[in-house]
Structure formats: C-alpha cells, structure tokens
Design an enzyme around this catalytic site. Sequence first.
Site, PDB file in Angstrom:
ATOM      1  N   GLU A 157      -8.379  -3.984   8.032  1.00 52.74           N
ATOM      2  CA  GLU A 157      -7.074  -3.848   8.661  1.00 52.74           C
ATOM      3  C   GLU A 157      -7.199  -3.106   9.987  1.00 52.74           C
ATOM      4  OE1 GLU A 157      -4.187  -1.356   6.716  1.00 52.74           O
ATOM      5  OE2 GLU A 157      -2.513  -2.352   7.703  1.00 52.74           O
TER       6      GLU A 157
ATOM      7  N   TYR B 115       0.829  -1.205   0.000  1.00 50.38           N
ATOM      8  CA  TYR B 115       0.000   0.000   0.000  1.00 50.38           C
ATOM      9  C   TYR B 115       0.865   1.257   0.000  1.00 50.38           C
ATOM     10  CZ  TYR B 115      -4.740  -1.826   0.645  1.00 50.38           C
ATOM     11  OH  TYR B 115      -5.953  -2.396   0.468  1.00 50.38           O
TER      12      TYR B 115
END
Lengths: 394, 345
Positions: A250, A134
């Site tokens: 997450e 990411y």
Amino acid sequence: MSEIQDTFRAEVRVWLEGNCPEEMRQPYGSEKDACWGGRNYTFQSNAQRQWLERMGGRGWTAPGWPKEYGGGGLDREQLKILKQELARINARPALYSFGISMLGPALLKYGNEEQKRHFLPPIVRGEIRWCQGYSEPNAGSDLANLQAPAVDMGDHYTLNGSKIWTSYGHFGDWMFCLVRTDPEAPKHQGISFMLFDMQTPGITVKPIKLISGRSPFSEVFFENVHIPKFQQIGELNRGWSIAKYLLTHEREMISWTGLSQTGMRSPGEIAMEIIGGDTGKLDDQIMRSDIARFEMDQMAFALTIERSRDEVKSGISLGAVSSWFKYYGTELNKQRYSLLMDIHGNEALAWSSEDSDEQVLAKDWLRTKGNSIEGGTSEIQLNIVAKRILGLPG
Amino acid sequence: MAMILNEEQTMLRDAARNFLASRAPLSHLRELRDGGQEDGYCRKLWQEMADMGWAAIIIPEKWGGLDYGHTGLGLVLEECGRTLTPSPLISTALLGVNALLLSANEGVCSHWLPRIASGEKLLALAFEESSQHRPSTTTTSAQPQDGSYQINGCKQGIILGGSADAFVVSARTRRGENPDEGISLFLVAADAPGLTISTTELLDNHRGATIRMEDVRVDRSHKLGPLHGGWPILEQVLDRGRIGLASELLGIAQETFERTVEYLKERKQFGIPIGAFQALQHRAAILFGEIELCKSVVIKALQAMDEENPDTPILASLAKAKCGQVAELSTAEGIQMHGGIGMTD
C-alpha cells in the site's frame, strides 16, 4: 536471449495495435476515466469495457502473476517490455485495482491453493472490486489495537464491530479485513485476515464526507456477519504478518502520487501558460524558484525509485524503505498541489462551476491533505525509518 | 544502465576508502592546517594517489591513463569527501583533464596527459571573473599577434591555482550578440611572462588563487578547441565539474550523517540514548531520505557522462544543487544533534 525478447516485443506490439482502442490511448479527461471494474461499475464507454476485457482476458492486468491464477505469467524482462510497449502508445491502465496492487500479492504469498484459484482470476478480470478493512475508530496509527471481534462458531466466524476510513468502501464488492480472533493474546498475536462479500447480511456502509466535498472513504458496520471458514487467509491469529506485508504494498502504491503521472502536466508548464514569460523564462521570479525546487525534488524522487528497483533486481531488499517512499511521495504531492494553487491565483478559489466539478483544483488540493495521513501518517513512517533502517532505540 | 555499481567500481571505491582511512583520515587535514603547510595539500600523498592511478582515472590508455570512466572518478571523489582530503583531484584530474580531453587538442593532450597521469604536472581551470558564478560574461581578451595570442585580464576563484603548472583560461576572441559567443580556451603556462599569481587560504583550508595576465603570449598551438568555440567546451567541463563536486558533497553528507546516527545511539541523557527521542528520530529519518535522493542523482549523473547521455547538463545541475543543499543540511543537523561537542574543532 535477446532474440526471444525481440520476438516477444514484436508480438506485444502487434497485439496492442489490434486490441487497444484508439480512445484508450488518449490522456485522461477526468478522474472518471480511470477504470476500477467490479460488479456495479458503469463503463464510461464501450472502448473502456473492451480494453479491460481484452487485457484481463490475456492476464495482462496482472502480467506478473502465474498463469494458473489468471495472470500473464511474464518474467521480469517481458514485464519491462510490456510496460515499455504500453507507454509507447500512451495506453491508459486497463484497470485500477486494490485487488491487484494489495490483496493479490498477499494471497499469492499466504493463501492456500484453493483460495488462490478461487479469488485471483476474478481480480485479474476486474470482475470484483476490493476494499480494505483496516482502521477502526480506536485503531489508526496504532493499527494493531483493532478490536472488531470474529468469534469461531464451528463452521463459520461471526463478525461484529466496525471499520473506518475504508477506501471506496461504498463501491467495494468484497472486503479484505483484519479482525480480532483472540482478545486475550498480546495485541499483535490475536489478529486474523478474512475476506467477505460486502452484500453479506449484517453489513452497513456509510460514506464519510471530506473537506474536499468528496467521499472516497466510508465507515463500515458489522452486525453478526457470517464469514465461512474458507474465507480466512493464512494462519489463524497470525494476520498481523499479512497486514504488514500488505501495508508495504500500500505504501509503495501511495508513494506513486509523488511522481508525475502519464498525461499530467508539470507545474512549470502550467505556470508558463497561466503566468507567462519571455523566452521560456517565467515572469515571476519567486514562483520560478519554488517550481524549480519542486521539480528537482520530483526528479530526484523518480530517480530514487528507479535506483531502488534496480537494487531489488540485483538482490538488495526494499524492506522498510517503502515507508520512506510513502512519506516522501505524499509530501511531494501535497507540495505539488500547494504550488498549483499559488500558480492559479484567484482562479484557485473556485469551488463549483456550471460545467462540472470534476476539474476543481481546490478539491484536489484539499484531497491531498489526506495523503500524509492515510496508509500510515508521515510521522508513523518516520518512526519506522528511524527504528528499522537507522536502528535507533525506543 | 542499472543504477548500481559494477564489480570493478565497487573494488575501486573500497580501495579508495581503505587507502584514505589509513593514509588521509580527518586528522590529515588538521595536520596540514595546523602545520601551516603552504600548498593546502600534501605533495607526497598526491604522488601516492597518482601511483594508484587516481590522477588518471578518466585519461584514455593511449595517454597513460586507466580509462575507468567518470563513475570511477566520482566514487573516489565521494570517498575523499568523507575524509575531507585535500588534493589536486578536482583541479587537475577532474577539471583540467576534462578541459584537455574535450578540447581534443592532440598535441596538448599527448604532452600533458601522461605527465598528469604520473603525478608530475598539475593544471587549474581559470574562468571566474567575479565573486558570482557567471562563466559566460568573460572580459579577459585574447588578441591574435604573429602566430600567437596576447592575453589580458584577471581570473579569480581558481581551485589550487597556486600549485598549477598551467592554467586553462577562458578569454574573449570576438564580441558577439550573446555573451557566450566568441569565447576561446587557452592553455597558459604558470611561468609565462606577464602572469602573476596570488593565493588565498580558504575556510576549509583549501587554496584558491587569483591570476593577473598582462600581455601574456600564448602560442596558437595552445589554443584548446575551435577559435570562438570555447563556450560549449567550457560548459561541458563545468557540468562534469559539477557532477564531481556533487560526488564529493555526497561523501561529506553521508559521513556526517552516519557519525551523527552513531552518536544518537551512544549519547545518553535522562538515562536513555538521545536517539530514543522522537524529535531527533524524525530529523534523522528525514535526513536519511534526503541522502537517498542525493545518491540517486549522483549515480545517474555519473552514468550519464559515461553514456554521453544528452540529459547530462540538467542531471549535472540537479546533482550539484541537491547535494549542495543536503550537505549543508547534513552538516548543520550533525552539529545540532551532537550538542556541545558539535561546536568543537
């Protein structure tokens, strides 16, 4: 209804009795006892391997996923029963997996049939360990600013650029990754979501050493990496929706750090052992009130997670509240370790011991500093709460 | 039990909110205060509350009650917190009724509970003897004397003591090794000879009272619970009281917070709403979370009472401590974020 549930509970109990090795019912000795699976994983014991194979084989590492993708196919009540029965025998989780906690839910929602059948079953069995691509050097809190370009070459994409802060990147077999597929579009609208094998030619991984002395994160560099088109998930240039969905998972996962984990002793118990006191009352009055305050907040947080689950079950959506869970859970975990450092007195200063460096408190304490940075900083979470929950402008 | 409200509870809460919005909004408290009203609450309003069953929420049906459970009473208290409505809900419907119920004195219950349910009678709990909360170190004494008890001592910090028809009094009947051994509870009529009452107007316009008892005689039929065994009852009453107060504090914290967030959206400085500034956004977001924690500890504690969960004492302390802390934070932040207007009456 309840008769069916009783039968299910009885079945689960019998199966667990026969299949959960005795060794897997003991509290963790160290971090190494957590099983992450994957191509290169070295099992700590035969029992650890058996436990993963049996749970994975039954689909119970991902008990809520549909059976056709290797999951357990359990309904909500059955999930609860399985969880209770696992807790009853103090069973260790058979598998820790970003594939299960993060990628899986996104694949189930955004993947096509072929992709789900291809990628999900090996996740359930713990055969492939996933890492997340990411952040980039210039895309941290401003994640949508990510630049790593994936260019359409007809039958495949070619990826360049780099990722940073990839959790366990040097252990990952495959990466799920956000890439830029349209550099001209507004930043949220040119991002796509792709999966690739970390052994693909052109990928270099470099671990990052933290203040804790450990390296849970890596930098990953891409040089003309070929990604087959089959490995792009969801609509092209709409990867930001997947990213946001995945981030919710997450955040939820990271917020668990705020809770006391199975087998973890409370700061109060540890303080009684180290500092001592008469009739169950800790000798140090200031420490006592600090510990009480912490344990109160931890109880209140656990109850809030319980309430939020009950609300989700009754149809009230979780949404942006996951940002607050991430914020509060990580701040709590930092407090826990800061308290533990105080409680341990000068022993807390130890850095390496001749026995092992596994149990060094100072390293764990330093590691917690990252909790409120990784997965979106505390400040970003508070921004999200202010805007999306409270409706504040700007 | 799932930590959400059922339909009946949601209806009760909504009904309470609507009633208070029309009959006892914040201006009601100001009117009482500025009108120099002596009781500190409005008797007429209390009768209306009693007519709706609020005095009787936890009273069993056989004694004229609704038997709606502790969660029901908690929800009404939470709504009263939102409007800061003073009433005998805490002194009587919460503390007094629980003391009677837990004492299991049938005679006292069958006489008093129906009269409390109808709004006719009020009780107050008299257990503090100093400015510090130390309910087990009572020095008030009760001596047996020809079929009755003679009570001597002083109690202070009694919520709405000036309006009570009778007091639940803790007194020492035996000296023991532990300070909490040998305490008994009695129901003492407010007009008993030898009992004098003085009242104090408090910061929030509520009324506190001190009572002095000199050779006050109480018939033994008015002993509440076992002789020397009053402490476990008092502890339970106090836990239930703590949870009720936590509900009220939750209402205060939520109302202040919601008003503050609205203000942040309305008030403009430098040409934009002040709620666009990150410094204020983060403070509001942190407060949001603290209030979420309070909602969880309160509903858990309320349900624990209804389920007779053995963890009730720790949940009661958790709820009271957390909500006390957060109500203070919410009101203090509310004043600060309202700026100058926050300091006005």
